[in-house]
Scaffold this motif. Structure first.
Motif, mmCIF file in Angstrom:
data_model
loop_
_atom_site.group_PDB
_atom_site.id
_atom_site.type_symbol
_atom_site.label_atom_id
_atom_site.label_comp_id
_atom_site.label_asym_id
_atom_site.label_seq_id
_atom_site.Cartn_x
_atom_site.Cartn_y
_atom_site.Cartn_z
ATOM 1 N N THR A 1 -3.265 0.296 -3.269
ATOM 2 C CA THR A 1 -2.815 -1.035 -2.864
ATOM 3 C C THR A 1 -2.629 -1.898 -4.104
ATOM 4 O O THR A 1 -3.540 -2.010 -4.934
ATOM 5 C CB THR A 1 -3.823 -1.696 -1.911
ATOM 6 O OG1 THR A 1 -3.962 -0.885 -0.741
ATOM 7 C CG2 THR A 1 -3.353 -3.086 -1.498
ATOM 8 N N ASP B 1 0.800 5.287 0.245
ATOM 9 C CA ASP B 1 0.007 6.470 0.587
ATOM 10 C C ASP B 1 0.634 7.661 -0.123
ATOM 11 O O ASP B 1 1.758 8.069 0.193
ATOM 12 C CB ASP B 1 0.003 6.695 2.097
ATOM 13 C CG ASP B 1 -0.641 5.536 2.851
ATOM 14 O OD1 ASP B 1 -1.387 4.760 2.221
ATOM 15 O OD2 ASP B 1 -0.376 5.404 4.067
ATOM 16 N N HIS C 1 -4.706 6.267 -1.115
ATOM 17 C CA HIS C 1 -4.147 4.983 -0.678
ATOM 18 C C HIS C 1 -4.258 4.010 -1.845
ATOM 19 O O HIS C 1 -5.360 3.642 -2.258
ATOM 20 C CB HIS C 1 -4.903 4.459 0.535
ATOM 21 C CG HIS C 1 -4.999 5.462 1.653
ATOM 22 N ND1 HIS C 1 -3.929 5.803 2.437
ATOM 23 C CD2 HIS C 1 -6.045 6.213 2.082
ATOM 24 C CE1 HIS C 1 -4.297 6.715 3.317
ATOM 25 N NE2 HIS C 1 -5.578 6.986 3.122
ATOM 26 N N ARG D 1 0.863 -1.180 0.000
ATOM 27 C CA ARG D 1 0.000 0.000 0.000
ATOM 28 C C ARG D 1 0.898 1.228 0.000
ATOM 29 O O ARG D 1 1.762 1.380 0.859
ATOM 30 C CB ARG D 1 -0.899 0.032 1.232
ATOM 31 C CG ARG D 1 -1.986 1.117 1.141
ATOM 32 C CD ARG D 1 -2.673 1.354 2.478
ATOM 33 N NE ARG D 1 -1.848 2.180 3.360
ATOM 34 C CZ ARG D 1 -1.542 1.879 4.610
ATOM 35 N NH1 ARG D 1 -1.955 0.745 5.144
ATOM 36 N NH2 ARG D 1 -0.808 2.691 5.329
#
Length: 529
Positions: A135, A76, A133, A74
């Motif tokens: 992923t 950010d 975010h 992930r």
């Protein structure tokens, strides 16, 4: 445990894709994509405009056999400009799914495109100032970056080895030194191993009943670091303590007490204990001279990787062979520990300014021995370093070339300009400015750019502010131009007048500058000087 967790992630993504409508993804049974070449110099200008990675959460399962990994990352990402799409560096691994989340809305599966170097995907629901975010679920056999193989003793292990742009071979990332982020690692590995990473270990989970042969380690580093320093190491280690409380300077994240350890292959633990015995003393020296140690702890790690030493923040990796044969020099240890301040905490904003990392580590690594072992030892090391530059094939190149990188290959920057001549530049600055002003100027530079990025102009500006002197001429001739002065000295003596005439000519190549520098002359006559 992680296997169950990974399956849950995959199932959740499948449902999200169904709920989100038509999502275009490559076939899941496709082969792994071809990997790109290491060290390709990116185009001039910002690496990826409008995006700043602020944190990565990397989850990876290391295999018992073979090299196939299953992982998710992930990222950010802070959006700093209007964008419709973004990309992350990833090469040679097969992306399964990509999801994004922004503005506290639901996670959504998105279409993506993958080539040999990157994954590309649309940016939904995000505006400048938002954190998105992202992923990525992926798998495959890393072609580089994460080295999974047997060590010098035939025991299996896995080590990340990312410089200059090889992090992209095992996790999706903005793989450029100008982009620094914090990291969480979740690593599942054989239960007999130990896992080391940047920062501090936050958890250790024994395997579930059906996977007792596995354990899961969690590590976190809360200080931002570039991708090339984001590492894991996993093997059968013997862990030893060098210092329980090295004097790191009275400041967070350790409040003056830095734990120092070593992670050795069990057969080589005595060699490790010996070579790293002064690590705490080195930390104390640099903390007193420059600033408090910038990370919560330090581990010196024997590793099966490419370089003789790699300065990964808080977890330095060293050559397995040199430690096995007990040939690793203590100057390498001092060099890598000096990097924790210069290169790690203050990171060059571009690879072409690598001397701000390697030149600093060369000089300050040697300077430790001035303090610990005496001036003669320091002079020996600096003389050997300068001779290494004079004998090198890069004297016709500048330390910093703003238009080109040697051979269009970032690995070619690991040369005597970045290391030896860079260290010599600092020594000349120290001689020009004097110890008090020089070291206070270095501290000013460090305070301003700690946990950020700097370029050569930033160092020049900090020193000029400290001294009140123009240093443009110095940096121009020594950093931005090639070569060094070559002197031809002649003299004559007029006995009647009692006068000696000394002529000094600079005879270096025409392409090199005419250098300005102080020169001391010693005159001997009739047994006197």
């Amino acid at each position: 445990m992680i296997r169950t967790q990974a399956a849950a992630i995959t199932a959740a993504l499948t449902v999200l894709a169904g709920c989100g409508g038509s999502v275009r993804v490559p076939p899941l049974d496709r082969p792994e994509p071809r990997a790109t070449r290491v060290g390709i110099v990116p185009p001039a200008g910002p690496y990826q405009s409008g995006v700043d990675a602020i944190h990565y959460a990397i989850t990876i399962e290391l295999p018992d056999t073979g090299k196939h990994i299953t992982a998710s990352t992930r990222a950010d990402l802070l959006i700093t400009a209007p964008l419709d799409s973004i990309w992350l560096d990833l090469t040679g691994l097969r992306v399964r799914t990509v999801t994004t989340q922004a503005r506290r809305k639901s996670v959504r599966a998105v279409s993506f495109r993958q080539d040999s170097a990157r994954i590309y995907f649309p940016l939904h629901d995000a505006r400048p100032g938002d954190t998105v975010h992202v992923t990525v679920l992926y798998d495959g056999e890393p072609d580089d970056g994460l080295i999974i193989r047997n060590n010098v003793h035939g025991a299996r292990g896995a080590f990340a080895d990312n410089w200059p742009d090889r992090a992209r071979f095992w996790f999706p990332v903005i793989d450029h030194p100008s982009d620094k982020a914090t990291v969480d690692y979740t690593v599942t590995a054989p239960a007999a191993w130990e896992v080391i990473a940047n920062g501090v270990r936050t958890d250790l989970i024994e395997g579930a009943a059906n996977i007792k042969q596995k354990r899961t380690w969690r590590w976190r580093i809360e200080q931002p670091i570039p991708a090339y320093l984001m590492v894991i190491g996993a093997a059968d280690f013997a862990i030893g303590v060098t210092d329980r409380c090295a004097p790191g300077g009275a400041a967070a994240p350790h409040n003056g007490c830095v734990p120092v350890s070593y992670y050795a292959f069990p057969q080589d633990s005595l060699n490790n204990a010996n070579i790293f015995r002064r690590s705490g003393q080195m930390i104390g020296h640099f903390a007193n001279l420059v600033a408090p140690f910038p990370y919560p702890q330090l581990a010196n790690v024997q590793s099966a990787t490419r370089f003789g030493g790699m300065e990964n923040a808080g977890a330095i990796f060293y050559s397995e062979t040199a430690l096995n044969k007990n040939t690793l020099g203590e100057s390498t240890v001092s060099h890598e520990i000096a990097h924790q301040w210069f290169g790690d905490a203050v990171t060059p904003g571009h690879w072409s300014h690598l001397w701000l990392s390697e030149g600093f580590a060369t000089y300050f690594g040697n300077q430790f021995f001035e303090r610990a072992d005496g001036l003669a030892r320091f002079r020996q090391l600096t003389t050997e370093s300068w001779q290494g530059y004079l004998n090198s094939p890069v004297t016709d190149l500048a330390i910093v070339d703003t238009t080109a990188v040697p051979k269009n290959d970032l690995l070619a920057l690991l040369n005597a300009n970045s290391y030896n001549k860079g260290g010599a530049v600092l020594h000349m600055l120290r001689g020009l400015l004097g110890d008090e002003v020089f070291f206070s100027g270095i501290r000013r530079y460090y305070r301003r750019f700690a946990h950020g990025n700097a370029r050569t102009a930033d160092l020049q500006r900090a020193l000029e502010e400290e001294t009140g002197r123009d240093l443009g001429w110095f940096f121009q001739q020594w950093v931005y131009r090639p070569g060094h002065p070559i002197l031809a000295v002649t003299h004559s003596y007029d006995a009647a007048a009692g006068e000696a005439v000394v002529t000094v000519n600079q005879t270096q190549k025409a392409a090199w500058p005419t250098f300005r520098f102080p020169l001391e002359l010693a005159v001997s006559a009739a047994g006197t000087t």
